[in-house]
Enzyme design. Structure first.
Site, PDB file in Angstrom:
ATOM      1  N   GLU A 101       1.910 -13.451   3.370  1.00  0.00           N
ATOM      2  CA  GLU A 101       2.880 -12.594   2.667  1.00  0.00           C
ATOM      3  C   GLU A 101       4.169 -12.469   3.482  1.00  0.00           C
ATOM      4  OE1 GLU A 101      -0.017  -9.623   0.103  1.00  0.00           O
ATOM      5  OE2 GLU A 101       0.438  -9.053   2.148  1.00  0.00           O
ATOM      6  N   ASP A 109       0.846  -1.203   0.000  1.00  0.00           N
ATOM      7  CA  ASP A 109       0.000   0.000   0.000  1.00  0.00           C
ATOM      8  C   ASP A 109       0.878   1.248   0.000  1.00  0.00           C
ATOM      9  OD1 ASP A 109      -2.311  -1.608   0.274  1.00  0.00           O
ATOM     10  OD2 ASP A 109      -1.823  -1.846   2.397  1.00  0.00           O
TER      11      ASP A 109
END
Ligand SMILES: O=C(CO)[C@H](O)[C@H](O)COP(=O)(O)O
Length: 233
Positions: free
Chosen positions: A103, A84
């Site tokens: 992740e 992000d």
């Protein structure tokens, strides 16, 4: 014409060697990377892929790549992922997808963890426009909510709800997610540990000093940023 996410994804190809085990994360930039691998299938058909993302897995399989389950892998040559937002020390927030536990596992097992994105992701320091997300076991919800409010007086923890079905978002591990909205971030170097010390919390979406390299595409071309300038790429 390529957009900047495509430009960044194409630049990522320069880091891969045929035969390697490559982790690929989530999002549109990673989808572009898969498409570029497919475009040169003869060169890349012998890579093995591993992914944290359901959507990326589908795309890899549709395009004929070998996809290993995370549970069968302990080491990756490279893990590529978007984010992000990331700062000059390559601290990254990976809050959007709600899949940060897988992740982070892939990022940790990679020889090189490389962030890939367009220039809009690169900020001098992380802003609170994105929450820090935590994955927690369902039984711990009331306790964790209270403990976060006690520990961080200016934080607003919000259970992540589904907008496609009634109820909470359930993670790929059967857990809940809380978006913690901070008015300003507490010191980042201790934030992960302070959160993970709360019983019930599995992992956070703050990737503190994990990435070695970032590939950023901007108006003036591609920039490769290393967290440690002496790191050999
Ligand atoms: O961190 C992520 C998910 O948690 C994604 O990698 C992030 O949202 C990037 O997406 P995109 O490449 O579409 O901008």
């Amino acid at each position: 014409m390529e957009d900047l996410k495509q430009v960044a994804a194409r630049a990522a190809l320069d880091f891969i060697k045929p035969g390697q085990v490559i982790g690929i994360g989530a999002g549109s930039t990673m989808a572009h990377l898969v498409n570029y691998l497919k475009e040169d299938a003869t060169r890349w058909k012998h890579i093995t892929t591993v992914t944290s993302s359901f959507n990326t897995r589908q795309l890899l399989l549709e395009n004929g790549f070998v996809v290993k389950p995370i549970s069968e892998v302990s080491k990756l040559d490279i893990y590529f992922d978007g984010c992000d937002q990331f700062d000059q020390h390559l601290n990254a927030l990976k809050s959007g997808g709600g899949i940060h536990t897988h992740e982070k596992l892939l990022a940790a097992m990679a020889d090189k963890f490389i962030l890939v994105g367009d220039g809009s992701k690169y900020v001098a320091q992380l802003y609170t426009t994105f929450p820090v997300v935590i994955e927690l076991i369902p039984e711990s919800l009331p306790f964790v909510m209270q403990r976060i409010r006690d520990l961080f007086s200016l934080a607003n923890p919000v259970l992540r709800l589904s907008n496609k079905k009634d109820g909470a978002v359930i993670s790929e591990n059967g857990n809940l997610l809380i978006d913690i909205w901070f008015r300003s971030f507490p010191p980042l170097d201790s934030l992960n540990q302070r959160l993970k010390d709360i019983p019930g919390i599995l992992e956070t979406s703050l990737f503190y000093q994990m990435a070695q390299v970032a590939i950023i595409a901007g108006k003036n071309g591609v920039e490769i940023i290393r967290r440690d300038p002496t790191y050999l790429i």
